[in-house]
Design a protein around this motif. Structure first.
Motif, short mmCIF file in Angstrom:
data_model
loop_
_atom_site.label_atom_id
_atom_site.label_comp_id
_atom_site.label_asym_id
_atom_site.label_seq_id
_atom_site.Cartn_x
_atom_site.Cartn_y
_atom_site.Cartn_z
N UNK A 1 0.83 -1.21 0.00
CA UNK A 1 0.00 0.00 0.00
C UNK A 1 0.85 1.25 0.00
N UNK A 2 1.88 1.34 0.84
CA UNK A 2 2.74 2.50 1.03
C UNK A 2 1.93 3.72 1.45
N UNK A 3 2.41 4.90 1.08
CA UNK A 3 1.79 6.11 1.63
C UNK A 3 0.51 6.54 0.91
N UNK A 4 0.21 5.97 -0.22
CA UNK A 4 -1.01 6.34 -0.95
C UNK A 4 -2.12 5.34 -0.64
N UNK A 5 -3.03 5.70 0.25
CA UNK A 5 -4.12 4.81 0.61
C UNK A 5 -5.35 5.20 -0.21
N UNK A 6 -5.39 4.68 -1.43
CA UNK A 6 -6.49 4.96 -2.34
C UNK A 6 -7.29 3.67 -2.47
N UNK B 1 1.47 0.17 5.44
CA UNK B 1 0.32 1.08 5.49
C UNK B 1 0.65 2.30 6.34
N UNK B 2 0.31 3.46 5.82
CA UNK B 2 0.55 4.72 6.53
C UNK B 2 -0.76 5.43 6.88
N UNK B 3 -1.85 5.04 6.28
CA UNK B 3 -3.12 5.74 6.45
C UNK B 3 -3.57 5.78 7.91
N UNK B 4 -3.93 6.97 8.39
CA UNK B 4 -4.46 7.13 9.75
C UNK B 4 -5.85 7.74 9.72
N UNK B 5 -6.50 7.67 8.57
CA UNK B 5 -7.86 8.20 8.41
C UNK B 5 -8.86 7.10 8.75
N UNK B 6 -9.52 7.25 9.88
CA UNK B 6 -10.46 6.24 10.36
C UNK B 6 -11.57 5.95 9.36
N UNK C 1 -12.63 2.40 7.74
CA UNK C 1 -13.98 1.85 7.87
C UNK C 1 -14.58 1.51 6.52
N UNK C 2 -14.40 2.40 5.55
CA UNK C 2 -14.92 2.14 4.20
C UNK C 2 -14.27 0.90 3.60
N UNK C 3 -12.96 0.80 3.77
CA UNK C 3 -12.21 -0.31 3.19
C UNK C 3 -12.61 -1.64 3.86
N UNK D 1 -16.14 -2.86 2.96
CA UNK D 1 -16.17 -3.43 1.61
C UNK D 1 -15.57 -4.84 1.60
N UNK D 2 -14.46 -5.01 2.28
CA UNK D 2 -13.81 -6.32 2.31
C UNK D 2 -14.64 -7.34 3.08
N UNK D 3 -15.28 -6.91 4.14
CA UNK D 3 -16.12 -7.83 4.95
C UNK D 3 -17.32 -8.34 4.16
N UNK D 4 -17.81 -7.56 3.22
CA UNK D 4 -18.94 -8.00 2.40
C UNK D 4 -18.60 -9.26 1.61
N UNK D 5 -17.32 -9.42 1.29
CA UNK D 5 -16.89 -10.51 0.41
C UNK D 5 -15.96 -11.49 1.13
N UNK D 6 -16.02 -11.51 2.46
CA UNK D 6 -15.12 -12.36 3.24
C UNK D 6 -15.83 -13.61 3.73
#
Length: 144
Positions: free
Chosen positions: A31-36, A81-86, A90-92, A95-100
């Motif tokens: 992922x690195x610093x770009x959490x898109x 992973x660098x993202x600290x945006x809650x 949550x969005x990510x 989405x992943x839980x829907x298909x887990x």
């Protein structure tokens, strides 16, 4: 801290034969610093299908993600992973839980304690540095 083998440890887990037999899919995304989110989803799709994913619209990506994961039990490693945006987390994860499938696991490597906190990891696994004696011992074991 960088360079203390967080990624190497995650690779050992990801590549372990027992892990490969336990999960239907083992997915690795750097992922690195770009959490898109769109890019992460696209990368997951590409790893699973082993084909380039040209989709750009979120709805199409969500549908394709559902098709490739199909409620399978998977191991997903999100490395560096660098993202600290809650909200992004949550969005990510939603989405992943829907298909887990049952028993799905996500491993995240990060330098930031805040990332582990946002992920709800209790407790986060900290990799500590070796002291000087341990470093010399390791050097001697591998050299001689």
């Amino acid at each position: 801290m960088g360079g203390i083998d967080k990624t190497t440890l995650a690779q050992l887990v990801h590549n372990d034969e027992r892990v490969k037999h336990h999960f239907e899919l083992a997915i690795w995304v750097c992922v690195s610093d770009m959490f898109v989110i769109k890019q992460i989803i696209r990368s997951i799709i590409q790893v699973v299908t082993m084909n380039k994913c040209e989709l750009t619209e979120m709805e199409a990506l969500q549908k394709k993600l559902g098709d490739v994961l199909g409620k399978k039990r998977y191991l997903l490693v999100l490395d560096d992973v660098w993202n600290e945006d809650t909200q992004k987390w949550n969005d990510m994860t939603s989405l992943l839980c829907l298909h887990a499938g049952s028993g799905t696991v996500m491993v995240v490597t990060s330098r930031g304690d805040q990332v582990a906190s946002i992920m709800g990891t209790v407790p986060p696994h900290q990799i500590s540095l070796m002291d000087e004696d341990q470093s010399h011992e390791l050097f001697h074991l591998n050299t001689f």
